[in-house]
Design a protein around this motif. Structure first.
Motif, mmCIF file in Angstrom:
data_model
loop_
_atom_site.group_PDB
_atom_site.id
_atom_site.type_symbol
_atom_site.label_atom_id
_atom_site.label_comp_id
_atom_site.label_asym_id
_atom_site.label_seq_id
_atom_site.Cartn_x
_atom_site.Cartn_y
_atom_site.Cartn_z
ATOM 1 N N GLU A 298 1.968 12.654 -15.080
ATOM 2 C CA GLU A 298 2.277 12.352 -13.679
ATOM 3 C C GLU A 298 1.413 13.206 -12.743
ATOM 4 N N GLN A 299 1.298 14.484 -13.049
ATOM 5 C CA GLN A 299 0.496 15.384 -12.224
ATOM 6 C C GLN A 299 -0.989 15.042 -12.293
ATOM 7 N N ALA A 300 -1.450 14.638 -13.462
ATOM 8 C CA ALA A 300 -2.847 14.214 -13.593
ATOM 9 C C ALA A 300 -3.113 13.022 -12.679
ATOM 10 N N GLY A 301 -2.179 12.078 -12.656
ATOM 11 C CA GLY A 301 -2.328 10.932 -11.772
ATOM 12 C C GLY A 301 -2.273 11.339 -10.306
ATOM 13 N N ALA A 302 -1.347 12.230 -9.976
ATOM 14 C CA ALA A 302 -1.210 12.690 -8.591
ATOM 15 C C ALA A 302 -2.463 13.418 -8.120
ATOM 16 N N ASN A 303 -3.085 14.147 -9.033
ATOM 17 C CA ASN A 303 -4.301 14.901 -8.698
ATOM 18 C C ASN A 303 -5.570 14.071 -8.866
ATOM 19 N N GLU A 304 -5.405 12.821 -9.296
ATOM 20 C CA GLU A 304 -6.519 11.915 -9.558
ATOM 21 C C GLU A 304 -7.531 12.516 -10.525
ATOM 22 N N ASP A 305 -7.006 13.254 -11.505
ATOM 23 C CA ASP A 305 -7.824 13.841 -12.570
ATOM 24 C C ASP A 305 -7.391 13.194 -13.878
ATOM 25 N N LEU A 306 -8.066 12.138 -14.246
ATOM 26 C CA LEU A 306 -7.643 11.353 -15.407
ATOM 27 C C LEU A 306 -8.365 11.734 -16.692
ATOM 28 N N THR A 307 -9.151 12.821 -16.657
ATOM 29 C CA THR A 307 -9.773 13.288 -17.891
ATOM 30 C C THR A 307 -8.660 13.702 -18.841
ATOM 31 N N GLY A 308 -8.723 13.213 -20.020
ATOM 32 C CA GLY A 308 -7.710 13.551 -21.010
ATOM 33 C C GLY A 308 -6.441 12.724 -20.915
ATOM 34 N N SER A 309 -6.419 11.726 -20.051
ATOM 35 C CA SER A 309 -5.190 10.938 -19.911
ATOM 36 C C SER A 309 -4.841 10.188 -21.193
ATOM 37 N N SER A 310 -5.841 9.801 -21.967
ATOM 38 C CA SER A 310 -5.559 9.137 -23.254
ATOM 39 C C SER A 310 -4.869 10.104 -24.216
ATOM 40 N N ASP A 311 -5.308 11.359 -24.199
ATOM 41 C CA ASP A 311 -4.660 12.378 -25.040
ATOM 42 C C ASP A 311 -3.238 12.650 -24.564
ATOM 43 N N LEU A 312 -3.046 12.683 -23.247
ATOM 44 C CA LEU A 312 -1.703 12.898 -22.702
ATOM 45 C C LEU A 312 -0.787 11.739 -23.082
ATOM 46 N N LEU A 313 -1.317 10.518 -23.034
ATOM 47 C CA LEU A 313 -0.553 9.345 -23.453
ATOM 48 C C LEU A 313 -0.190 9.450 -24.932
ATOM 49 N N ALA A 314 -1.140 9.829 -25.765
ATOM 50 C CA ALA A 314 -0.868 9.973 -27.203
ATOM 51 C C ALA A 314 0.231 11.004 -27.438
ATOM 52 N N ASN A 315 0.211 12.085 -26.666
ATOM 53 C CA ASN A 315 1.254 13.104 -26.793
ATOM 54 C C ASN A 315 2.617 12.549 -26.381
ATOM 55 N N ILE A 316 2.653 11.804 -25.280
ATOM 56 C CA ILE A 316 3.915 11.206 -24.826
ATOM 57 C C ILE A 316 4.471 10.281 -25.897
ATOM 58 N N LYS A 317 3.614 9.477 -26.498
ATOM 59 C CA LYS A 317 4.060 8.552 -27.548
ATOM 60 C C LYS A 317 4.618 9.313 -28.747
ATOM 61 N N ALA A 318 3.949 10.391 -29.143
ATOM 62 C CA ALA A 318 4.418 11.184 -30.281
ATOM 63 C C ALA A 318 5.745 11.864 -29.962
ATOM 64 N N VAL A 319 5.845 12.411 -28.760
ATOM 65 C CA VAL A 319 7.087 13.085 -28.360
ATOM 66 C C VAL A 319 8.221 12.066 -28.226
ATOM 67 N N PHE A 320 7.917 10.876 -27.702
ATOM 68 C CA PHE A 320 8.945 9.839 -27.610
ATOM 69 C C PHE A 320 9.455 9.479 -29.009
ATOM 70 N N SER A 321 8.553 9.305 -29.940
ATOM 71 C CA SER A 321 8.941 8.944 -31.304
ATOM 72 C C SER A 321 9.860 10.005 -31.918
ATOM 73 N N GLU A 322 9.496 11.258 -31.752
ATOM 74 C CA GLU A 322 10.322 12.353 -32.276
ATOM 75 C C GLU A 322 11.669 12.419 -31.549
ATOM 76 N N THR A 323 11.640 12.210 -30.247
ATOM 77 C CA THR A 323 12.881 12.198 -29.466
ATOM 78 C C THR A 323 13.785 11.065 -29.933
ATOM 79 N N GLU A 324 13.191 9.908 -30.153
ATOM 80 C CA GLU A 324 13.956 8.760 -30.643
ATOM 81 C C GLU A 324 14.616 9.093 -31.978
ATOM 82 N N ASP A 325 13.863 9.668 -32.894
ATOM 83 C CA ASP A 325 14.419 10.035 -34.198
ATOM 84 C C ASP A 325 15.584 11.007 -34.052
#
Length: 115
Positions: free
Chosen positions: A81-108
């Motif tokens: 969210e902060q990356a988007g707010a700051n318009e700094d999208l470098t690494g956003s794919s990595d941040l997305l991958a982290n969110i997906k991994a954390v969501f999966s673990e949270t779901e479990d």
């Protein structure tokens, strides 16, 4: 983002369980289903590269995660969210991958401990 923090705020979840009573399992199930839809939206916005759309989609999952006590997922979404707010999208794919991994673990964890 703090990987030392717990995935779940068990006190918050226990309080929700007490307040929600029989509807608690439906709340958790709805959060997980809705969370998957929100992940798809975040994925779409990251692919589009529109910073404000990324900010809004990450904010949405951050809020619902926070409400249910999914602390680490909320934090992971906050970073994007902060990356988007700051318009700094470098690494956003990595941040997305982290969110997906954390969501999966949270779901479990939610499924094994609360459903």
């Amino acid at each position: 983002m703090n990987n030392d923090q717990p995935f779940l705020d068990k006190d918050a979840l226990d309080e929700l369980k007490l307040v929600m009573e029989d509807d608690f399992q439906m709340l958790v199930t709805t959060f997980l289903s809705d969370g998957k839809d929100r992940l798809i939206e975040i994925e779409r916005t990251v692919a589009s590269g529109v910073a404000d759309d990324i900010r809004r989609s990450a904010h949405s999952l951050k809020g619902s995660s926070s409400n249910i006590g999914a602390v680490r997922l909320s934090s992971a979404c906050y970073v994007l969210e902060q990356a988007g707010a700051n318009e700094d999208l470098t690494g956003s794919s990595d941040l997305l991958a982290n969110i997906k991994a954390v969501f999966s673990e949270t779901e479990d964890k939610l499924k094994s401990e609360y459903l």
